[in-house]
Design a protein around this motif. Sequence first.
Motif, mmCIF file in Angstrom:
data_model
loop_
_atom_site.group_PDB
_atom_site.id
_atom_site.type_symbol
_atom_site.label_atom_id
_atom_site.label_comp_id
_atom_site.label_asym_id
_atom_site.label_seq_id
_atom_site.Cartn_x
_atom_site.Cartn_y
_atom_site.Cartn_z
ATOM 1 N N PRO A 143 5.193 -9.680 2.716
ATOM 2 C CA PRO A 143 6.213 -10.719 2.902
ATOM 3 C C PRO A 143 6.392 -11.516 1.624
ATOM 4 O O PRO A 143 5.420 -11.798 0.918
ATOM 5 C CB PRO A 143 5.644 -11.596 4.017
ATOM 6 N N GLY A 144 7.630 -11.862 1.329
ATOM 7 C CA GLY A 144 7.889 -12.605 0.095
ATOM 8 C C GLY A 144 9.340 -13.002 -0.035
ATOM 9 O O GLY A 144 10.045 -13.192 0.951
ATOM 10 N N THR A 145 9.792 -13.050 -1.293
ATOM 11 C CA THR A 145 11.124 -13.574 -1.602
ATOM 12 C C THR A 145 12.141 -12.480 -1.913
ATOM 13 O O THR A 145 13.263 -12.785 -2.272
ATOM 14 C CB THR A 145 11.035 -14.519 -2.806
ATOM 15 N N LEU A 173 9.260 3.323 0.581
ATOM 16 C CA LEU A 173 9.609 2.013 1.120
ATOM 17 C C LEU A 173 9.886 2.102 2.623
ATOM 18 O O LEU A 173 9.439 1.248 3.394
ATOM 19 C CB LEU A 173 10.832 1.454 0.383
ATOM 20 N N SER A 174 10.568 3.144 3.036
ATOM 21 C CA SER A 174 10.861 3.329 4.465
ATOM 22 C C SER A 174 9.575 3.483 5.264
ATOM 23 O O SER A 174 9.408 2.868 6.325
ATOM 24 C CB SER A 174 11.739 4.566 4.673
ATOM 25 N N LYS A 175 8.657 4.305 4.749
ATOM 26 C CA LYS A 175 7.389 4.508 5.450
ATOM 27 C C LYS A 175 6.571 3.215 5.478
ATOM 28 O O LYS A 175 5.978 2.870 6.499
ATOM 29 C CB LYS A 175 6.594 5.624 4.772
ATOM 30 N N ALA A 176 6.550 2.490 4.354
ATOM 31 C CA ALA A 176 5.789 1.238 4.297
ATOM 32 C C ALA A 176 6.365 0.195 5.258
ATOM 33 O O ALA A 176 5.613 -0.557 5.884
ATOM 34 C CB ALA A 176 5.770 0.703 2.869
ATOM 35 N N LEU A 177 7.682 0.145 5.378
ATOM 36 C CA LEU A 177 8.304 -0.792 6.324
ATOM 37 C C LEU A 177 7.903 -0.463 7.758
ATOM 38 O O LEU A 177 7.656 -1.367 8.562
ATOM 39 C CB LEU A 177 9.832 -0.756 6.195
ATOM 40 N N THR A 178 7.803 0.830 8.087
ATOM 41 C CA THR A 178 7.390 1.201 9.444
ATOM 42 C C THR A 178 5.925 0.861 9.681
ATOM 43 O O THR A 178 5.548 0.569 10.812
ATOM 44 C CB THR A 178 7.621 2.695 9.734
ATOM 45 N N TYR A 179 5.103 0.907 8.631
ATOM 46 C CA TYR A 179 3.707 0.511 8.787
ATOM 47 C C TYR A 179 3.594 -1.002 8.969
ATOM 48 O O TYR A 179 2.749 -1.486 9.706
ATOM 49 C CB TYR A 179 2.863 0.951 7.595
ATOM 50 N N ASP A 213 8.401 -8.652 -0.667
ATOM 51 C CA ASP A 213 8.153 -8.326 -2.070
ATOM 52 C C ASP A 213 7.670 -6.884 -2.103
ATOM 53 O O ASP A 213 6.768 -6.504 -1.345
ATOM 54 C CB ASP A 213 7.092 -9.248 -2.674
ATOM 55 N N ILE A 214 8.257 -6.089 -2.991
ATOM 56 C CA ILE A 214 7.940 -4.663 -3.061
ATOM 57 C C ILE A 214 7.441 -4.355 -4.460
ATOM 58 O O ILE A 214 8.073 -4.725 -5.454
ATOM 59 C CB ILE A 214 9.183 -3.827 -2.734
ATOM 60 N N VAL A 215 6.291 -3.673 -4.512
ATOM 61 C CA VAL A 215 5.734 -3.202 -5.780
ATOM 62 C C VAL A 215 5.607 -1.697 -5.663
ATOM 63 O O VAL A 215 5.030 -1.188 -4.697
ATOM 64 C CB VAL A 215 4.358 -3.838 -6.068
ATOM 65 N N GLN A 222 -5.250 -7.249 1.654
ATOM 66 C CA GLN A 222 -4.360 -8.296 1.132
ATOM 67 C C GLN A 222 -3.130 -8.525 2.009
ATOM 68 O O GLN A 222 -2.228 -9.273 1.628
ATOM 69 C CB GLN A 222 -3.878 -7.940 -0.289
ATOM 70 N N GLY A 223 -3.054 -7.860 3.158
ATOM 71 C CA GLY A 223 -1.923 -8.036 4.061
ATOM 72 C C GLY A 223 -0.692 -7.250 3.650
ATOM 73 O O GLY A 223 0.426 -7.603 4.016
ATOM 74 N N ARG A 224 -0.892 -6.172 2.884
ATOM 75 C CA ARG A 224 0.227 -5.346 2.420
ATOM 76 C C ARG A 224 0.242 -4.024 3.185
ATOM 77 O O ARG A 224 -0.793 -3.533 3.609
ATOM 78 C CB ARG A 224 0.090 -5.019 0.925
ATOM 79 N N ALA A 225 1.440 -3.469 3.329
ATOM 80 C CA ALA A 225 1.579 -2.125 3.891
ATOM 81 C C ALA A 225 1.775 -1.174 2.716
ATOM 82 O O ALA A 225 2.529 -1.470 1.782
ATOM 83 C CB ALA A 225 2.765 -2.054 4.825
ATOM 84 N N TYR A 226 1.084 -0.016 2.744
ATOM 85 C CA TYR A 226 1.146 0.950 1.650
ATOM 86 C C TYR A 226 1.656 2.282 2.168
ATOM 87 O O TYR A 226 1.298 2.705 3.272
ATOM 88 C CB TYR A 226 -0.242 1.151 1.034
ATOM 89 N N ALA A 227 2.490 2.948 1.367
ATOM 90 C CA ALA A 227 2.950 4.293 1.724
ATOM 91 C C ALA A 227 3.281 5.062 0.462
ATOM 92 O O ALA A 227 3.566 4.473 -0.590
ATOM 93 C CB ALA A 227 4.168 4.226 2.629
#
Length: 158
Positions: free
Chosen positions: A51-53, A111-117, A90-92, A31-36
Amino acid sequence: MAELQSLEELGGAVDTAAPEAPVHVQKLDAQGRAYATGKRKDAIARVWVKPGTGKIIVNKKDFTEYFARPVLQMILRQPLMITERDGQFDIVATVTGGGLSGQAGAVRHGLSKALTYYEPDLRPILKKNGFITRDSRVVERKKFGRAKARKSFQFSKR
């Protein structure tokens, strides 16, 4: 395959290039999401970034509702503020275990790890500020013959 006649020929035959630094690659799901996964104390957070709002959902609630204290909201948003990405993703997150403070730290770590991915170029900034490293401090276990982990029972001479 030619045989080497002297050590000088050996120097020319061996590749003397210095090893390059590892190149970090973007890791996304279908789905184009990064997961951590992030952890802090007894809390474990699963975090998805896309990516989102700038919507942040924690356990199917808005993060301002889930983390009512402003300090916890600030802890959660630190990686976004430092990388200047606030409002771009957008963060879930789903978080279990521990208390609210540990859960906020776990979401920050995830969140930090997901942003780096998602954006590997952000890794040095987050690493420098200590957001990628898991805070390994946990509650010390209670020992037998003691009132708590370190506290002794009251001593009585008689």
